[in-house]
Structures are given as structure tokens and as C-alpha cells.
Enzyme design. Sequence first.
Site, PDB file in Angstrom:
ATOM      1  N   PRO A   2       4.420   4.480  -6.097  1.00  0.00           N
ATOM      2  CA  PRO A   2       4.979   4.994  -7.207  1.00  0.00           C
ATOM      3  C   PRO A   2       4.307   5.715  -8.070  1.00  0.00           C
ATOM      4  CG  PRO A   2       5.029   2.673  -7.331  1.00  0.00           C
ATOM      5  CD  PRO A   2       4.416   3.058  -6.091  1.00  0.00           C
ATOM      6  N   GLU A   3       4.724   6.827  -8.474  1.00  0.00           N
ATOM      7  CA  GLU A   3       4.050   7.743  -9.683  1.00  0.00           C
ATOM      8  C   GLU A   3       4.728   7.618 -10.747  1.00  0.00           C
ATOM      9  OE1 GLU A   3       1.785  11.225  -8.854  1.00  0.00           O
ATOM     10  OE2 GLU A   3       1.270  10.665  -6.949  1.00  0.00           O
ATOM     11  N   HIS A 100       9.479 -11.856   0.078  1.00  0.00           N
ATOM     12  CA  HIS A 100       8.654 -11.482  -0.728  1.00  0.00           C
ATOM     13  C   HIS A 100       9.149 -11.134  -2.138  1.00  0.00           C
ATOM     14  CE1 HIS A 100       5.855 -10.824   2.345  1.00  0.00           C
ATOM     15  NE2 HIS A 100       6.673 -10.180   2.969  1.00  0.00           N
ATOM     16  N   ARG A 119       3.006  -6.272  -0.313  1.00  0.00           N
ATOM     17  CA  ARG A 119       1.618  -6.340  -0.312  1.00  0.00           C
ATOM     18  C   ARG A 119       1.055  -6.707  -1.500  1.00  0.00           C
ATOM     19  NH1 ARG A 119       0.078  -0.387   1.639  1.00  0.00           N
ATOM     20  NH2 ARG A 119      -1.772  -0.950   1.788  1.00  0.00           N
ATOM     21  N   LYS A 162     -17.374  20.126 -17.375  1.00  0.00           N
ATOM     22  CA  LYS A 162     -17.099  19.241 -16.176  1.00  0.00           C
ATOM     23  C   LYS A 162     -17.266  19.813 -14.895  1.00  0.00           C
ATOM     24  CE  LYS A 162     -14.271  15.324 -16.594  1.00  0.00           C
ATOM     25  NZ  LYS A 162     -15.200  14.499 -16.779  1.00  0.00           N
TER      26      LYS A 162
END
Length: 283
Positions: A2-3, A100, A119, A162
Site C-alpha cells: 500500500p502506498e 493471521h 507476512r 543531486k
Amino acid sequence: MPELPEVETVRRGLAPVMEGAVIAQADVNRPDLRWPFPPEMAARLTGRQVLGLRRRSKYILADLDSGETLLIHLGMSGRMLISGDPLGQFVHTHPAPEKHDHVVLHMDNGARVTFNDPRRFGAMDLLDTATAEQHKLLAVLGPEPLGNAFNEDVLVQAFKGKASPVKSALLDQRIVAGLGNIYVCEALFRAGVSPRRKAGNISQARVRALVPIIREVLSDAIAAGGSSLRDFRQADGELGYFQHSFDVYGREGQPCRTPGCTGTVQRIVQSGRSSFYCALCQT
Ligand SMILES: [Zn+2]
């Protein structure tokens, strides 16, 4: 994984059943996820009212009336499920416990919030609300991409000199917090900037143009998540994972969507992550 938009969608889904409600009972079914849970976590959650739910980067922060804040991180595979919602938005009744289901919060309004994570890359912690921003996971974060602290001047300054590719620079959580692989690819496509270009070599005008585009890409995804919330509630009570169409992400070998462009979407690997882009319109 998920972002930020998915996490924000989860936060918005949880808010109606958690904000203002009291955690009547907390089941903590194992000692740890990615890291050990804080001592006495179940006892410190039980009986506490949730004053509000915030988000910082990809972390959900639940402020409690005890002066502590519950930090929730979904990690790679964490899922939040709601059942028995008192507002009638869910048709889902409490399911049988699953393997889980690591943490289950029984709210006093009848809702049940379950954190399921096969996980176990997710995390939960309890921090003092007053000093929450100093937590080791939060202290290293740069400005929120949708907040005022992230702006054109800040990005120009961050990119100055950069030598790393712009793709890596935007994934650097110290420069801007919460941006992940998918939405960086999408933002660079919309901006017409090649992910290979060195951050320090992009003209100031193009760097400045990236800021509203990053905001737009995230806002569009959050809006798509919001419109998916209702369906998810009715389907199985799971929050946060929604179908979203991407312009370049996951579209290797398919035609570029820029009108008039004859290019195809390419995939390259940068710092171990896939970058998807069109070499013709991203320069
Ligand atoms: Zn193109």
C-alpha cells in the site's frame, strides 16, 4: 504494497467506526509483527477512547484519551477489516477468526477492527501523543506531499546538486514522505520527466512543475479510493485496496497514452525497483 493513497483510504474507512468510540476490548494474538509490540499493549488500548485518526506518510495514527497514540503500519501485506459496523454501511457480520488476525479491536459501538497480516511486515506501536513526531519511524520523514511544507522552493533546494536519478530522489522519504514506486512513476510520466534524469540536472522550471503534478497524482488516487470505499464495505469489509488505472505503472510494452505519441511503455530497474516510462515523451 500500500502506498500513501491506499493508507489514506484505509484511514478514511476506519474513521467513522473508530473516532469517538471506545476500545472495549483489544485482542493481541502474538507478541510481535515486524517488531515486538510495546509492553502491555492490550491493557493500554482497552477502555481508551479514540479521539481522532491521523495519517503521517504511510502510518495511521490513532490518538487515544490516555495521551498515547497507536501507530499502525500496514507494511507489505497488512489489511484492516471492519465488521459489525453500527452505522449500517457494512452488510458484513463478524467473520470467523482467521489465522493471521494478529490484533482485533472490539469497539464499544459494536464494530470490530481486525489487523490481518500474513507476512508480518506491518507494525504497531504506542507512543506519547505529545512527542509522536519524534518516534524513530516518523522523525526521519520529510514533508507530507499534500501539505504546505512541501512546495516548489523545497523541492528545488532538495534537488540542487543531486547526482542521483530523479526517480530515486523522489523515493527518498527525507525529501518528501510517503511517495512510493507506483506514484513516482505516474508523476514523472505526467510531468514528462525521464526517471533516469539526474535530479540536479533538471531545470528549475521543470522541478517546480513537479510539485502540483505529484499532488494531483496522489489526490486523484485518493479520490478513486474514496469512491471505492462503499463497494469494499459491502463486499467484505476490507479497506484500502482498490482498482486504479495507471498510465505507465505495470504497462510495459503497451502503447503510451499521451495523445499523438507512438512510443511504448518501457520498464527499467533502478535501485532494484521497476521504473515504467515512455522514452519518447519523458525526457
Ligand atoms: Zn509517450
